[in-house]
Design a protein around this motif. Structure first.
Motif, mmCIF file in Angstrom:
data_model
loop_
_atom_site.group_PDB
_atom_site.id
_atom_site.type_symbol
_atom_site.label_atom_id
_atom_site.label_comp_id
_atom_site.label_asym_id
_atom_site.label_seq_id
_atom_site.Cartn_x
_atom_site.Cartn_y
_atom_site.Cartn_z
ATOM 1 N N ILE A 256 0.003 10.480 -2.310
ATOM 2 C CA ILE A 256 1.010 9.635 -2.253
ATOM 3 C C ILE A 256 1.294 9.426 -3.878
ATOM 4 O O ILE A 256 0.906 9.924 -4.917
ATOM 5 C CB ILE A 256 0.255 8.264 -1.800
ATOM 6 N N ASN A 257 3.363 9.118 -3.883
ATOM 7 C CA ASN A 257 3.268 9.112 -5.596
ATOM 8 C C ASN A 257 3.410 7.899 -6.327
ATOM 9 O O ASN A 257 3.130 6.766 -5.731
ATOM 10 C CB ASN A 257 5.083 8.648 -4.709
ATOM 11 N N ASN A 258 2.677 8.211 -7.273
ATOM 12 C CA ASN A 258 2.462 7.383 -7.949
ATOM 13 C C ASN A 258 3.499 5.735 -8.553
ATOM 14 O O ASN A 258 4.477 6.564 -8.176
ATOM 15 C CB ASN A 258 1.475 8.048 -9.440
ATOM 16 N N MET A 259 2.940 4.857 -8.877
ATOM 17 C CA MET A 259 3.666 4.273 -9.581
ATOM 18 C C MET A 259 3.692 3.987 -10.991
ATOM 19 O O MET A 259 2.122 3.313 -11.547
ATOM 20 C CB MET A 259 3.769 3.021 -8.828
ATOM 21 N N VAL A 262 2.729 0.264 -12.072
ATOM 22 C CA VAL A 262 1.470 -0.021 -12.356
ATOM 23 C C VAL A 262 0.397 0.357 -12.849
ATOM 24 O O VAL A 262 -0.480 -0.421 -13.349
ATOM 25 C CB VAL A 262 1.088 -0.311 -10.653
ATOM 26 N N THR A 263 0.477 1.949 -13.182
ATOM 27 C CA THR A 263 0.309 2.345 -14.361
ATOM 28 C C THR A 263 0.259 1.624 -16.057
ATOM 29 O O THR A 263 -0.934 1.483 -16.738
ATOM 30 C CB THR A 263 0.176 3.410 -14.322
ATOM 31 N N GLU A 265 0.587 -1.259 -16.130
ATOM 32 C CA GLU A 265 0.237 -2.592 -16.652
ATOM 33 C C GLU A 265 -1.582 -2.438 -16.024
ATOM 34 O O GLU A 265 -1.658 -3.093 -16.270
ATOM 35 C CB GLU A 265 0.545 -3.664 -14.975
ATOM 36 N N PHE A 285 7.868 -4.781 -5.879
ATOM 37 C CA PHE A 285 6.781 -3.607 -5.615
ATOM 38 C C PHE A 285 7.341 -3.299 -4.336
ATOM 39 O O PHE A 285 7.040 -3.979 -3.344
ATOM 40 C CB PHE A 285 5.658 -3.880 -5.817
ATOM 41 N N ARG A 394 2.827 -1.032 0.417
ATOM 42 C CA ARG A 394 3.162 -1.803 -0.719
ATOM 43 C C ARG A 394 3.861 -2.764 -0.886
ATOM 44 O O ARG A 394 3.203 -3.671 -1.477
ATOM 45 C CB ARG A 394 3.817 -0.122 -1.536
#
Lengths: 434, 259
Positions: A256-259, A262-263, A265, A285, A394
């Motif tokens: 699943i594509n990373n965000m 969020v990483t 934060e 988001f 999400r």
């Protein structure tokens, strides 16, 4: 008279060109609303996908009957359209079969080959009409396949049949005229259309000229008109399938594509590293509307030809849930069109108070997905409905806290006991003591 | 049960060849715990130097990510990566395809780079290397086994053959369901469905899949995932076939036949 025809032809080309350009620009501007896509991985892999999956139709051949029929239409489209080049030159220059004298015997072979393909297209289109309307094939009768999508599919097949009919009429009358006037360049006997000669043979020359010209004009105007139509239709896949197989994701389907937002934060929360200049406006988001999805997702929506192979493999759909991966793609496209139309008319565009999630797709649909990738595997042109579903989950989870109650409990369990079930974390290793 | 923890080994200044990632189901779910123990039995029997994280292991975050809670997923992932990296873990084996997929495909972007293998591939390698010796004239000779593809092994990671090769080593009669490999039907638990009731429909997915499995006439439904295990076991119970049809993980089938 000849000059008038040339002028009319030029005008027709211009009009078609104008409408096609307008549509292409509108579609491009709606796709541009999406998040910029970053194409990772080797481009050789992407080119390989285009060649094998789009050009070579590899994934179609999982179901060989429709694959062979579809291949007829596809090959016919690619090859018969070479003849359109001659049509355009003839139309502009006022000539007739301009290539015939230059190609000689090869022209005779080519015309016969085109006629063979035209017959194949005809047979395939009739078979497809029967499959779609007479045979009870479930994926053509799902809830989302009513009204326009159904009409669209039948229109495409019917137009193609009529266009092929025009080719045969033109060639049959042309062959008779070749024996009567010098203007008609000899092509030699054209096998398939010669069967139609008896139908027209009794007519006088001037009537035949009118029929031949009518068929010629009908065919070329038909093709131009059809091209404009295609930009409004699911049939757009004939162009965008190539684009879509290029931009389709290369990672394992389970990824699943990373965000990265969020990483950043999470890293700063854990004091792992001072997040490098957090963007001023992190945006939304997840996905609520088309502008939250990636441009690749939007290209995919325009590439979908609504065949329903995804939906017919979807475990949720097979067991009667509302989710249909095909509908996810169709809804995305419908929303793109709605926003595009509004923008073109100077309207509010995205800010019309509507959104993809809510007005088109419901939570009940996205919640039913098991992320099993059956739809992704099934798609002959590498469309990924799952990415859109997950972006919407999400949005619901992070912006609305609106996930199903049992999921919220699961989240809470992970937060407090580091497992999706409510067990004490200190009991985790008890299995070794039993 | 001999299952050393990474902390035990670190205290002795040792490192294992491979970390066995047990997963939440393998740690807490009674049925899945039997699979964990069967796999540990195999590891000990072949003399693999392994360790587990014990109480230091936490959820990979897979269900949180699939249900949309990216924050929670990344919190879990970062914490796990910190632990794994602190122990300088290089190779991980797990019996859960969901943990496998997340560790293998989703941790690298967050700084966790490991060689991750699923226990089906691990068992296949042990069999191919001749390290697992199965008792001859086994209990499965001539019996029908059908294998249910886990989505997170199959379509998600293209692992179709390893579990089948493991089953073939049992000398059983492997029969396929009509929907198998790339078109295998989900058990219904993926994408965090395990943790909630299904949406309204006319059938539960696990019942549909159990019907597929039962129609092969197999007396054993082999699975390679703790969630599939739950779903298929429930399906067999629903069809009142639990006396004639068993649902077993690959590790259990091998552990039972090991010399």
């Amino acid at each position: 008279m000849a000059l008038l025809q040339q002028i009319l032809f030029l005008i027709s080309l211009g009009v078609a060109g104008f409408f096609i350009r307008k549509r292409v620009l509108q579609i491009r501007s709606t796709i541009a609303l999406g998040k910029k896509m970053t194409l990772t991985g080797p481009s050789q892999e992407r080119i390989k996908n285009v060649l094998l999956v789009a050009f070579g139709q590899k994934k179609m051949f999982k179901k060989w009957i429709p694959a062979v029929l579809h291949f007829f239409i596809y090959a016919g489209f690619l090859i018969i359209n070479l003849e359109v080049l001659e049509f355009i030159i003839d139309g502009l220059a006022g000539t007739h079969r301009i290539f015939a004298p230059y190609l000689g015997g090869f022209y005779h072979f080519l015309m016969n080959f085109f006629e063979f393909l035209a017959v194949a297209v005809l047979v395939a289109c009739i078979a497809f009409l029967i499959r779609r309307n007479v045979m009870n094939i479930a994926r053509f009768h799902s809830a989302e396949m009513k009204k326009w999508p159904r009409l669209d599919a039948n229109l495409i097949l019917t137009i193609e049949i009529i266009l092929m009919g025009a080719i045969f009429t033109m060639n049959a009358t042309d062959q008779i005229l070749q024996t009567r006037t010098d203007h008609y360049t000899p092509t030699g006997t054209l096998f398939f259309s010669s069967f139609l000669i008896p139908v027209f043979e009794g007519l006088d020359t001037s009537t035949l000229v009118i029929i031949e010209r009518f068929a010629w004009w009908f065919h070329i105007l038909g093709i131009l008109g059809f091209t404009v139509y295609v930009t409004y239709s699911k049939h757009l896949h004939i162009f965008l399938a190539f684009v879509n197989t290029y931009v389709a994701k290369l990672e394992a389907k389970g990824h699943i594509n990373n965000m990265p937002v969020v990483t950043n934060e999470v890293k700063s929360m854990l004091g792992l590293e001072t997040a490098a200049a957090t963007p001023a406006e992190p945006g939304r988001f997840g996905g609520k509307d088309i502008n939250d999805l990636s441009q690749a997702n939007l290209i995919a929506a325009y590439s979908c030809t609504e065949c329903g192979r995804c939906t017919s493999e979807c475990p949720a759909n097979l067991t009667g849930k509302k989710l249909s991966p095909r509908k996810i793609m169709m809804d995305t496209r419908d929303r793109l069109e709605e926003v595009g139309k509004s923008m073109a008319a100077g309207g509010p565009g995205l800010n019309d108070g509507k959104s993809l999630l809510g007005d088109y797709i419901t939570k009940e649909e996205i919640n039913a997905c098991t992320s099993c990738n059956a739809c992704v595997e099934a798609c002959p042109v590498l469309i990924n409905p799952l990415e859109i579903i997950l972006e919407m989950r999400r949005y619901v989870a992070m912006e609305e806290s609106g996930s199903p109650a049992q999921w919220n409990s699961m989240f809470q369990n992970i937060e407090t006991s580091f497992a999706p079930w409510k067990f004490s974390p200190s009991d985790r290793f008890n299995w070794s003591k039993d | 049960m001999n299952a050393p923890t990474m902390a035990d080994l670190a205290a002795k200044g040792e490192k294992p060849e491979v970390l066995f990632w047990v997963g939440c189901a393998g740690s807490f779910d009674d049925r899945a715990k039997r699979v964990t123990k069967a796999f540990v039995k195999i590891l000990n029997a072949v003399g693999t130097r392994f360790a587990v994280l014990g109480n230091e292991e936490t959820c990979t975050g897979d269900p949180a990510r699939r249900a949309g809670n990216e924050f929670l997923f990344q919190m879990q992932a970062m914490n796990n990566i910190q632990v794994l990296n602190a122990y300088d873990v290089k190779k991980i084996v797990t019996a859960c395809p969901h943990c496998f997929n997340t560790l293998k495909n989703e941790y690298p972007e967050l700084g966790g780079n490991y060689e991750v293998i699923h226990h089906s591939t691990f068992l296949q390698q042990l069999i191919n290397e001749g390290k697992i010796k199965l008792s001859g004239g086994g209990t499965f000779k001539g019996k029908k086994i059908t294998y249910h593809d886990s989505c997170y092994l199959g379509r998600a990671n293209n692992i179709y053959e390893a579990p089948r090769e493991v089953l073939q080593a049992l000398d059983a009669d492997l029969v396929e369901m009509k929907k198998c490999r790339t078109t295998g039907l989900c058990c219904g638990a993926g994408g965090a469905q395990m943790f909630k009731e299904p949406e309204k429909g006319n059938q539960d997915i696990n019942i549909a899949r159990t019907e597929d499995a039962l129609s092969t006439g197999a007396s054993t439904i082999a699975v390679a995932c703790p969630f599939c295990m739950t779903m298929m076991t429930d399906g067999v119970k629903n069809k009142e076939k639990e006396s004639s049809v068993q649902v077993k993980d690959l590790a259990e089938l091998i552990a039972e036949s090991i010399k």
